[in-house]
Design a protein around this motif. Structure first.
Motif, short mmCIF file in Angstrom:
data_model
loop_
_atom_site.label_atom_id
_atom_site.label_comp_id
_atom_site.label_asym_id
_atom_site.label_seq_id
_atom_site.Cartn_x
_atom_site.Cartn_y
_atom_site.Cartn_z
N MET A 1 45.73 23.77 45.45
CA MET A 1 44.79 22.68 45.72
C MET A 1 43.52 23.25 46.35
N LEU A 5 39.76 19.05 47.49
CA LEU A 5 40.91 18.16 47.37
C LEU A 5 41.64 18.02 48.70
N THR A 9 42.02 14.56 50.66
CA THR A 9 43.35 14.07 51.02
C THR A 9 43.39 13.68 52.50
N LEU A 147 42.03 11.90 39.37
CA LEU A 147 42.91 12.66 40.26
C LEU A 147 42.76 12.19 41.70
N LEU A 148 41.52 11.97 42.13
CA LEU A 148 41.29 11.50 43.49
C LEU A 148 41.91 10.11 43.69
N ILE A 151 45.58 10.40 44.18
CA ILE A 151 45.94 10.85 45.54
C ILE A 151 45.99 9.67 46.48
N LEU A 155 49.34 8.40 48.48
CA LEU A 155 49.36 8.31 49.94
C LEU A 155 49.80 6.91 50.39
#
Length: 204
Positions: A1, A5, A9, A147-148, A151, A155
């Motif tokens: 990662m 990223l 995160t 992708l973001l 995430i 979470l």
């Protein structure tokens, strides 16, 4: 990662875990049962999926460009949170049921979680302004933003069920009549205050 990223995160984790209406609604439902708390948590995650999808699609830009639409969503969201708070406080006057109905155990908490999160107009705008900051220059924007967004959803899928499970774990103490009423009074007051703040922000 990569470093970006990791940074995203951390920022996203702080946003997801920040106490607010989502957190309070999960606690309120987890006091009913573990299943209700998990259902509410899944509803909130579904709301976040909607927001991230809107952000990725750029639809959130419309909320910024059309203030009347943004204000309408603010009013709806504030009114719904206020309704949940008033309902929780009103329920303190009634005797606690021995066992909640099946619809209240699953469908209703799921709907509450989704609507509470989905009617927050600040979320898609926050994602719209945040996601581009973590897209490296020259790289394709769509795969990176997807992708973001993933995430954020993961979470939420970890955090809110964990909150529900923790509340359920402490349930033996929290569900004692006196303790339960105190917790319900606090969550009801918190939801009422949050709803009032949201409504005031919308009309000022």
């Amino acid at each position: 990662m990569d470093g970006q990223l990791l940074a995203f995160t951390g920022v996203a984790a702080g946003m997801v875990a920040m106490p607010g209406a989502d957190f309070t609604v999960v606690v309120r439902n987890a006091l009913v049962s573990r299943r209700a708390g998990i259902a509410c948590a899944l509803g909130i995650t579904a709301g976040l999926m909607l927001h991230t999808a809107l952000a990725v699609a750029g639809v959130a830009a419309v909320l910024t460009a059309v203030p009347a639409l943004f204000r309408t969503l603010q009013l709806l969201g504030g009114a719904y949170v206020l309704y949940l708070g008033a309902r929780t406080l009103r329920a303190l006057r009634r005797p606690r049921p021995e066992a909640p109905e099946e619809t209240s155990v699953a469908a209703r908490p799921l709907r509450q979680g989704f609507v509470t999160n989905a009617l927050n107009p600040k979320a898609p705008i926050t994602f719209l302004s945040l996601l581009p900051q973590f897209v490296p220059a020259g790289s394709p924007a769509l795969p990176r933003t997807l992708l973001l967004a993933l995430i954020v959803v993961v979470l939420a899928l970890l955090w809110f069920p964990a909150v529900a499970l923790l509340v359920d774990r402490l349930g033996r103490w929290l569900r004692r009549p006196r303790a339960a009423r105190r917790v319900e009074a606090v969550t009801g007051a918190a939801l009422t205050a949050l709803g009032t703040v949201l409504l005031l922000e919308a009309v000022t």
